[in-house]
Design a protein around this motif. Sequence first.
Motif, PDB file in Angstrom:
ATOM      1  N   GLN A 164      40.140  33.766  26.950  1.00  0.00           N
ATOM      2  CA  GLN A 164      40.420  32.486  26.280  1.00  0.00           C
ATOM      3  C   GLN A 164      41.373  31.660  27.137  1.00  0.00           C
ATOM      4  O   GLN A 164      42.353  32.192  27.683  1.00  0.00           O
ATOM      5  N   THR A 190      38.542  27.617  23.685  1.00  0.00           N
ATOM      6  CA  THR A 190      38.522  28.171  22.327  1.00  0.00           C
ATOM      7  C   THR A 190      37.181  27.856  21.685  1.00  0.00           C
ATOM      8  O   THR A 190      36.567  26.827  21.971  1.00  0.00           O
ATOM      9  N   GLU A 191      36.726  28.763  20.842  1.00  0.00           N
ATOM     10  CA  GLU A 191      35.438  28.694  20.138  1.00  0.00           C
ATOM     11  C   GLU A 191      34.251  29.043  21.029  1.00  0.00           C
ATOM     12  O   GLU A 191      33.106  28.982  20.592  1.00  0.00           O
ATOM     13  N   LYS A 207      40.801  33.046  19.461  1.00  0.00           N
ATOM     14  CA  LYS A 207      39.880  32.075  18.858  1.00  0.00           C
ATOM     15  C   LYS A 207      38.590  31.991  19.660  1.00  0.00           C
ATOM     16  O   LYS A 207      38.250  30.941  20.210  1.00  0.00           O
TER      17      LYS A 207
END
Length: 358
Positions: free
Chosen positions: A192, A223-224, A266
């Motif tokens: 990340q 993120t994601e 995340k």
Amino acid sequence: MNRVGLTFNSNHHLHDSLMNGYPCPENPLRIKNIMEYLKNSGLIDDENCRFYDALPASVNDILRVHTQEYVELIRTCTKDPRQSPGNDVYVCPSSFDVVLEALGCVLKAGDLVVSGECRHAFAIVRPPGHHAGPDSCSGFCIFNNSGILARYLREVKGLERIAIINIDAHASDGTYDAFEADTNVLCVSMHQDQKTLYPFKGFIRDIGVRPALGYCINMEMPTESGNPEYSLFYDEVVEKVLDKFNPQIVILECGFDAYYKEPLAKLNLTVDGYYRIIFKLASKWDVVTLLEGGYHEDLGLLASVVLRALAGFENVKDDVDQIDLLASRHVKTRKEFNNNLSLLKSRLEPYWGPWNRS
Ligand SMILES: [Zn+2]
């Protein structure tokens, strides 16, 4: 089917922050849950996936990566629970014995693969290791499991090309510190975006130092990021670099915290995302997988997915396809990912390019 060797450090429960009077996400329940899940999974048998016993490693093995002073610091801290050897690292009286047994399991996993007894191996050990550098530690890690294995394979088994791949959500900064100048060990960390997550290291610009420029690769996953982004990065960079480097063995720093349920990160990998990466690696290379992080309730499920991918079994059905869709529709994530991928490719062009699709 591939034979897969498994090891685990049975004394891991003696390394527990509760002995010092406070809780920590890196605790004995992690491996307890994995072992219970695997026991009931039907995957363990004498034919395809079986456990092997291992002897503890020696201090000399630790010294292949870490300094004598650092080893003494850890010993000293185990005698006084008020002392911590680094950020977010605890030790308790039995921790030194626990890490020696964990490292023994890691080395045994390497032996099983190098000897040909098993095609692949999975060392289910704690504490994790990839944040531990030659003279420092952080993030629940005490000694660098993958680094010590790589040096052992180099110095004792004579291997000349070893790849370490990190898929933990956190950057593999300790491994980077140990191998930034080593042309025998290729380190690839996909993690990340370091601006948004501990250890706030692992920039795309960090590619090692002379004479090993290009032998360290850091991909910042926005993120994601989920299955589509990881797949793209694997296909467009990891696979091509591995083909050129041609490792004799791949050590996988397998953290389960890039999973979509992980509270400490995340990212959005699902069981299918983990399976695809490991299956691709194991189809081509001999893989020693080491447990790193992961602090949610599905560690057992993901450990079974690792076994399935290494053994060449089909995966369990992924019941969260929508996560894939969400991730691929996340315009900001994909845009950032594409920018990072272009940046990384141009940074590495002199060493591993050209990147044209074959
Ligand atoms: Zn992690």
